[in-house]
Motif scaffolding. Structure first.
Motif, PDB file in Angstrom:
ATOM      1  N   THR A 173       0.831  -1.209   0.000  1.00  0.00           N
ATOM      2  CA  THR A 173       0.000   0.000   0.000  1.00  0.00           C
ATOM      3  C   THR A 173       0.860   1.251   0.000  1.00  0.00           C
ATOM      4  N   ALA A 174       1.872   1.294   0.877  1.00  0.00           N
ATOM      5  CA  ALA A 174       2.735   2.472   0.980  1.00  0.00           C
ATOM      6  C   ALA A 174       3.441   2.736  -0.350  1.00  0.00           C
ATOM      7  N   ASP A 175       3.927   1.661  -0.989  1.00  0.00           N
ATOM      8  CA  ASP A 175       4.645   1.833  -2.255  1.00  0.00           C
ATOM      9  C   ASP A 175       3.708   2.337  -3.352  1.00  0.00           C
ATOM     10  N   THR A 176       2.501   1.760  -3.438  1.00  0.00           N
ATOM     11  CA  THR A 176       1.573   2.174  -4.495  1.00  0.00           C
ATOM     12  C   THR A 176       1.095   3.602  -4.273  1.00  0.00           C
ATOM     13  N   TRP A 177       0.725   3.934  -3.029  1.00  0.00           N
ATOM     14  CA  TRP A 177       0.284   5.306  -2.737  1.00  0.00           C
ATOM     15  C   TRP A 177       1.402   6.302  -3.046  1.00  0.00           C
ATOM     16  N   ALA A 178       2.657   5.958  -2.634  1.00  0.00           N
ATOM     17  CA  ALA A 178       3.791   6.861  -2.866  1.00  0.00           C
ATOM     18  C   ALA A 178       3.989   7.101  -4.360  1.00  0.00           C
ATOM     19  N   THR A 179       3.863   6.017  -5.158  1.00  0.00           N
ATOM     20  CA  THR A 179       4.046   6.152  -6.606  1.00  0.00           C
ATOM     21  C   THR A 179       2.942   7.000  -7.214  1.00  0.00           C
ATOM     22  N   GLU A 180       1.685   6.659  -6.892  1.00  0.00           N
ATOM     23  CA  GLU A 180       0.553   7.324  -7.557  1.00  0.00           C
ATOM     24  C   GLU A 180       0.409   8.779  -7.139  1.00  0.00           C
ATOM     25  N   VAL A 181       0.647   9.085  -5.869  1.00  0.00           N
ATOM     26  CA  VAL A 181       0.541  10.474  -5.402  1.00  0.00           C
ATOM     27  C   VAL A 181       1.819  11.239  -5.750  1.00  0.00           C
ATOM     28  N   GLY A 182       2.983  10.554  -5.635  1.00  0.00           N
ATOM     29  CA  GLY A 182       4.263  11.203  -5.895  1.00  0.00           C
ATOM     30  C   GLY A 182       4.387  11.716  -7.323  1.00  0.00           C
ATOM     31  N   LEU A 183       3.700  11.049  -8.281  1.00  0.00           N
ATOM     32  CA  LEU A 183       3.754  11.496  -9.678  1.00  0.00           C
ATOM     33  C   LEU A 183       3.151  12.890  -9.842  1.00  0.00           C
ATOM     34  N   LEU A 184       2.332  13.323  -8.876  1.00  0.00           N
ATOM     35  CA  LEU A 184       1.705  14.650  -8.956  1.00  0.00           C
ATOM     36  C   LEU A 184       2.579  15.734  -8.334  1.00  0.00           C
ATOM     37  N   SER A 185       3.741  15.322  -7.781  1.00  0.00           N
ATOM     38  CA  SER A 185       4.580  16.284  -7.067  1.00  0.00           C
ATOM     39  C   SER A 185       5.089  17.387  -7.998  1.00  0.00           C
ATOM     40  N   ARG A 186       5.053  18.623  -7.500  1.00  0.00           N
ATOM     41  CA  ARG A 186       5.630  19.726  -8.288  1.00  0.00           C
ATOM     42  C   ARG A 186       7.128  19.807  -8.065  1.00  0.00           C
ATOM     43  N   ALA A 187       7.595  19.253  -6.913  1.00  0.00           N
ATOM     44  CA  ALA A 187       9.032  19.226  -6.652  1.00  0.00           C
ATOM     45  C   ALA A 187       9.675  18.147  -7.531  1.00  0.00           C
ATOM     46  N   THR A 188      10.871  18.419  -8.066  1.00  0.00           N
ATOM     47  CA  THR A 188      11.580  17.425  -8.862  1.00  0.00           C
ATOM     48  C   THR A 188      12.069  16.313  -7.947  1.00  0.00           C
ATOM     49  N   PRO A 189      11.809  15.038  -8.297  1.00  0.00           N
ATOM     50  CA  PRO A 189      12.291  13.948  -7.443  1.00  0.00           C
ATOM     51  C   PRO A 189      13.817  13.942  -7.361  1.00  0.00           C
ATOM     52  N   ARG A 190      14.305  13.489  -6.217  1.00  0.00           N
ATOM     53  CA  ARG A 190      15.741  13.302  -6.050  1.00  0.00           C
ATOM     54  C   ARG A 190      16.003  11.830  -5.799  1.00  0.00           C
ATOM     55  N   LEU A 191      17.097  11.323  -6.383  1.00  0.00           N
ATOM     56  CA  LEU A 191      17.463   9.928  -6.179  1.00  0.00           C
ATOM     57  C   LEU A 191      17.799   9.733  -4.699  1.00  0.00           C
ATOM     58  N   ILE A 192      17.231   8.674  -4.086  1.00  0.00           N
ATOM     59  CA  ILE A 192      17.364   8.495  -2.637  1.00  0.00           C
ATOM     60  C   ILE A 192      18.821   8.254  -2.238  1.00  0.00           C
ATOM     61  N   THR A 193      19.642   7.727  -3.156  1.00  0.00           N
ATOM     62  CA  THR A 193      21.025   7.392  -2.818  1.00  0.00           C
ATOM     63  C   THR A 193      21.965   8.596  -2.924  1.00  0.00           C
ATOM     64  N   THR A 194      21.841   9.363  -4.005  1.00  0.00           N
ATOM     65  CA  THR A 194      22.818  10.423  -4.247  1.00  0.00           C
ATOM     66  C   THR A 194      22.237  11.818  -4.090  1.00  0.00           C
ATOM     67  N   GLY A 195      20.885  11.949  -4.091  1.00  0.00           N
ATOM     68  CA  GLY A 195      20.271  13.263  -4.014  1.00  0.00           C
ATOM     69  C   GLY A 195      20.216  13.987  -5.341  1.00  0.00           C
ATOM     70  N   ARG A 196      20.709  13.327  -6.419  1.00  0.00           N
ATOM     71  CA  ARG A 196      20.684  13.929  -7.747  1.00  0.00           C
ATOM     72  C   ARG A 196      19.239  14.066  -8.223  1.00  0.00           C
ATOM     73  N   ARG A 197      18.914  15.171  -8.921  1.00  0.00           N
ATOM     74  CA  ARG A 197      17.568  15.365  -9.468  1.00  0.00           C
ATOM     75  C   ARG A 197      17.344  14.402 -10.615  1.00  0.00           C
ATOM     76  N   VAL A 198      16.174  13.743 -10.617  1.00  0.00           N
ATOM     77  CA  VAL A 198      15.835  12.789 -11.684  1.00  0.00           C
ATOM     78  C   VAL A 198      14.436  13.111 -12.195  1.00  0.00           C
ATOM     79  N   PRO A 199      14.109  12.701 -13.446  1.00  0.00           N
ATOM     80  CA  PRO A 199      12.763  12.968 -13.976  1.00  0.00           C
ATOM     81  C   PRO A 199      11.689  12.233 -13.181  1.00  0.00           C
ATOM     82  N   ALA A 200      10.470  12.806 -13.126  1.00  0.00           N
ATOM     83  CA  ALA A 200       9.348  12.157 -12.440  1.00  0.00           C
ATOM     84  C   ALA A 200       9.133  10.762 -13.000  1.00  0.00           C
ATOM     85  N   GLY A 201       8.854   9.807 -12.121  1.00  0.00           N
ATOM     86  CA  GLY A 201       8.623   8.433 -12.551  1.00  0.00           C
ATOM     87  C   GLY A 201       9.870   7.565 -12.496  1.00  0.00           C
TER      88      GLY A 201
END
Ligand code: ZN
Length: 282
Positions: free
Chosen positions: A118-146
């Motif tokens: 549930t947590a993974d699916t909710w995070a994916t489906e809601v996170g795609l609407l984020s206006r903030a650019t995602p950052r890679l959890i390991t390096t903090g580098r900005r990556v494209p949504a999805g």
């Protein structure tokens, strides 16, 4: 088991008609639902349904706004058999084991596996609407949504909300005494009287175990997504993607990860981690 099969078939058929499941996904859901309801019990099936209905609803919620960010993922909104088993296989195995070994008290492990999915699916489906650019959890580098392994504050909050949702529901089911697996009238009576004495403590414990499982599994999911999950890039469009052959027709090149680890394999590992955390804490 026959009653469970009838109920699981009816719900899976409805999900197929609602275009939430493909035909092979619906057949897999019949197997999952029959084992979870028939060998786990009503509380187990309610948690499974809470995951499935909330996730399907979130997939549809603002689907148009998520289409651009979601177009580089391998699979669309209609879940197939591999996705059903990747998200529900661990929980199903735990329900079967619980019927064979009631002494193991596996409900927290089951709730942990469901909370992880549930947590993974909710995070994916809601996170795609984020206006903030995602950052890679390991390096903090900005990556494209999805991008797998990319995290946003909104997606992380959604994972927390998903864990709280399943944790609260599991605690409520323990409070009303539905969560034990009982196989005789005597078991039901003794379980009900034991439940009334220990229920508040047990409910608090399951809520904590489920929330911990959801958060650690979401973290584990993102870490695997950023490291071992295969990621590709289209040489023609110069875009990252999960696809081996891009929409433009060009063959993509693997940029990181292992070829045999896709999003489904990561989900299977994350639900197993959720089950382990849920069982240990619970
Ligand atoms: Zn391309």
């Amino acid at each position: 088991m026959i009653l469970a099969l009838v109920i699981a078939a009816a719900i899976s058929a409805a999900a197929f008609r609602a275009r939430a499941l493909s035909i092979d996904g619906a057949l897999a859901a019949v197997v999952v639902g029959t084992i979870v309801l028939g060998m786990g019990g009503a509380a187990w099936a309610i948690l499974l349904l809470a995951f499935f209905i909330s996730s399907s609803a979130l997939t549809r919620w603002r689907a148009a706004a998520k289409a651009a960010a979601g177009e580089e993922v391998l699979k669309g909104g209609r879940r197939d058999a591999v996705q059903v088993l990747a998200n529900g296989g661990v929980a199903t195995a735990i329900a079967a084991l619980a019927a064979l070994r009631p002494d193991l008290a596996l409900f927290p492990a089951f709730a942990g596996a469901i909370a992880a999915a549930t947590a993974d699916t909710w995070a994916t489906e809601v996170g795609l609407l984020s206006r903030a650019t995602p950052r890679l959890i390991t390096t903090g580098r900005r990556v494209p949504a999805g991008t797998s392994g990319g995290v946003t504050p909104l997606g992380t909050a959604a994972a927390l909300a998903g864990g709280l949702f399943i944790g609260t529901l599991a605690a409520a089911l323990v409070l009303v005494g539905w969560a034990g697996s009982s196989h005789s009238v005597g078991d039901v009576v003794s379980a009900a009287s034991a439940a009334s004495r220990a229920a508040p403590v047990a409910a608090a414990r399951i809520a904590l175990a489920t929330l911990a499982a959801a958060l650690l599994a979401a973290l584990f999911d993102s870490l695997l997504g950023a490291t071992v999950q295969a990621a590709y890039r289209c040489p023609r469009c110069d875009r990252p993607t999960e696809r081996r052959v891009h929409r433009c027709g060009a063959r993509t090149a693997r940029t990181r990860g292992l070829a045999w680890i896709d999003n489904d394999a990561v989900n299977l590992a994350a639900t197993a981690a959720g089950a382990a955390v849920g069982w240990w804490v619970g």
